[in-house]
Design an enzyme around this catalytic site. Structure first.
Site, PDB file in Angstrom:
ATOM      1  N   CYS A   1     -10.844  -3.063  -4.019  1.00 15.59           N
ATOM      2  CA  CYS A   1      -9.864  -4.031  -4.516  1.00 15.59           C
ATOM      3  C   CYS A   1     -10.546  -5.309  -5.005  1.00 15.59           C
ATOM      4  O   CYS A   1     -10.100  -5.920  -5.970  1.00 15.59           O
ATOM      5  CB  CYS A   1      -8.842  -4.352  -3.435  1.00 15.59           C
ATOM      6  SG  CYS A   1      -7.747  -2.958  -3.137  1.00 15.59           S
TER       7      CYS A   1
ATOM      8  N   GLU B   1       0.508   5.239   0.663  1.00 13.39           N
ATOM      9  CA  GLU B   1      -0.372   6.299   1.185  1.00 13.39           C
ATOM     10  C   GLU B   1       0.113   7.679   0.753  1.00 13.39           C
ATOM     11  O   GLU B   1       1.188   7.828   0.159  1.00 13.39           O
ATOM     12  CB  GLU B   1      -0.466   6.167   2.706  1.00 13.39           C
ATOM     13  CG  GLU B   1      -1.117   4.838   3.094  1.00 13.39           C
ATOM     14  CD  GLU B   1      -1.389   4.715   4.586  1.00 13.39           C
ATOM     15  OE1 GLU B   1      -0.861   5.517   5.376  1.00 13.39           O
ATOM     16  OE2 GLU B   1      -2.146   3.798   4.938  1.00 13.39           O
TER      17      GLU B   1
ATOM     18  N   GLU C   1      -3.255  -4.315  -3.042  1.00 13.14           N
ATOM     19  CA  GLU C   1      -3.774  -5.206  -4.084  1.00 13.14           C
ATOM     20  C   GLU C   1      -3.831  -4.503  -5.438  1.00 13.14           C
ATOM     21  O   GLU C   1      -3.518  -5.093  -6.477  1.00 13.14           O
ATOM     22  CB  GLU C   1      -5.189  -5.701  -3.715  1.00 13.14           C
ATOM     23  CG  GLU C   1      -5.243  -6.599  -2.490  1.00 13.14           C
ATOM     24  CD  GLU C   1      -5.365  -5.839  -1.164  1.00 13.14           C
ATOM     25  OE1 GLU C   1      -5.016  -4.635  -1.116  1.00 13.14           O
ATOM     26  OE2 GLU C   1      -5.805  -6.451  -0.184  1.00 13.14           O
TER      27      GLU C   1
ATOM     28  N   ASN D   1       0.831  -1.211   0.000  1.00 15.55           N
ATOM     29  CA  ASN D   1       0.000   0.000   0.000  1.00 15.55           C
ATOM     30  C   ASN D   1       0.863   1.258   0.000  1.00 15.55           C
ATOM     31  O   ASN D   1       1.931   1.290   0.612  1.00 15.55           O
ATOM     32  CB  ASN D   1      -1.055   0.013   1.123  1.00 15.55           C
ATOM     33  CG  ASN D   1      -0.520  -0.225   2.510  1.00 15.55           C
ATOM     34  OD1 ASN D   1       0.468  -0.923   2.700  1.00 15.55           O
ATOM     35  ND2 ASN D   1      -1.171   0.355   3.494  1.00 15.55           N
TER      36      ASN D   1
ATOM     37  N   CYS E   1     -10.325  -4.947   0.532  1.00 17.93           N
ATOM     38  CA  CYS E   1     -11.460  -4.016   0.643  1.00 17.93           C
ATOM     39  C   CYS E   1     -12.349  -4.136  -0.595  1.00 17.93           C
ATOM     40  O   CYS E   1     -11.979  -4.771  -1.590  1.00 17.93           O
ATOM     41  CB  CYS E   1     -10.953  -2.590   0.805  1.00 17.93           C
ATOM     42  SG  CYS E   1     -10.372  -1.841  -0.739  1.00 17.93           S
TER      43      CYS E   1
ATOM     44  N   CYS F   1      -4.272   0.892  -2.237  1.00 16.60           N
ATOM     45  CA  CYS F   1      -4.148  -0.383  -1.524  1.00 16.60           C
ATOM     46  C   CYS F   1      -3.102  -1.263  -2.200  1.00 16.60           C
ATOM     47  O   CYS F   1      -2.867  -1.168  -3.414  1.00 16.60           O
ATOM     48  CB  CYS F   1      -5.463  -1.139  -1.550  1.00 16.60           C
ATOM     49  SG  CYS F   1      -6.782  -0.382  -0.608  1.00 16.60           S
TER      50      CYS F   1
HETATM   51  N1  THU Z   1      -5.355  -1.391   2.622  1.00 18.84           N
HETATM   52  C1  THU Z   1      -4.820  -2.203   1.675  1.00 18.84           C
HETATM   53  O1  THU Z   1      -3.699  -1.995   1.197  1.00 18.84           O
HETATM   54  N2  THU Z   1      -5.582  -3.252   1.265  1.00 18.84           N
HETATM   55  C2  THU Z   1      -6.827  -3.544   1.715  1.00 18.84           C
HETATM   56  O2  THU Z   1      -7.475  -4.427   1.192  1.00 18.84           O
HETATM   57  C3  THU Z   1      -7.362  -2.812   2.853  1.00 18.84           C
HETATM   58  C4  THU Z   1      -6.648  -1.567   3.228  1.00 18.84           C
HETATM   59  C5  THU Z   1      -4.554  -0.234   3.050  1.00 18.84           C
HETATM   60  C6  THU Z   1      -5.131   1.096   2.656  1.00 18.84           C
HETATM   61  C7  THU Z   1      -4.531   2.010   3.684  1.00 18.84           C
HETATM   62  O3  THU Z   1      -3.241   2.408   3.243  1.00 18.84           O
HETATM   63  C8  THU Z   1      -4.363   1.123   4.915  1.00 18.84           C
HETATM   64  O4  THU Z   1      -4.456  -0.215   4.447  1.00 18.84           O
HETATM   65  C9  THU Z   1      -5.419   1.352   5.981  1.00 18.84           C
HETATM   66  O5  THU Z   1      -6.697   1.303   5.449  1.00 18.84           O
END
Ligand code: THU
Length: 162
Positions: free
Chosen positions: A115, A64, A75, A62, A112, A73
């Protein structure tokens, strides 16, 4: 009226040693990969590792941003990498893990909603199920046969007549 239902079959492993070596190694590798995520805001670091048709591996984490909604994310970072590096290859297995400064990573998390939609698009593109392995840093491991199992009633290409 017809009452219908959808069943999802999945496997739960209590320990890494119950898995075949290839899967256990994927999990060990993705548990390390998530540590390199760029997640200074949530401090929730996710890793996604794809085992490709030719047994090569491609990963994503991920990413940010101070402008929170711009964050990506793991994925979807992974799918962008796969589609760029190996656009003609199927993903056989996708392993996902995470670690966090806020919570214990002792149970698997699933992708999520956004994704899930992206993963289903990738699966549809090759018309082949992508197997999923979900795990935290420790604890149980969940195996799903297909990413579509996570998104019943998905919106797909054929809804657009494509
Ligand atoms: N996140 C992912 O990378 N994948 C997911 O399926 C759920 C959430 C990340 C997004 C964000 O950077 C952090 O996790 C918290 O939500």
């Amino acid at each position: 009226m017809a009452a219908e239902s959808i069943q999802v079959h999945y496997k739960v492993y209590n320990h890494l040693s119950e898995l075949p070596t290839t899967d256990a190694n994927l999990i060990l590798e993705v548990r390390e990969i998530c540590k390199s995520a760029y997640a200074p805001y949530s401090r929730f670091r996710v890793g996604a590792l794809a085992l490709m048709e030719d047994n090569s591996k491609i990963h994503g984490t991920n990413q940010e941003n101070a402008s929170y909604p711009i964050g990506l994310c793991a994925e979807r970072v992974l799918l962008a990498a796969v589609s760029s590096i190996a656009p003609d290859q199927k993903i056989k297995t996708l392993a996902i893990s995470y670690e966090s400064d806020e919570v214990d990573a002792m149970a698997p998390v699933a992708p999520c909603g956004m994704c899930r939609q992206s993963l289903v698009e990738y699966e549809s593109r090759f018309n082949e199920p992508i197997r999923l392995l979900l795990s935290g840093q420790t604890g149980t491991i969940i195996e799903l046969n297909s990413v579509s199992d996570l998104l019943p009633f998905a919106f797909k290409h054929f809804h657009l007549g494509k």
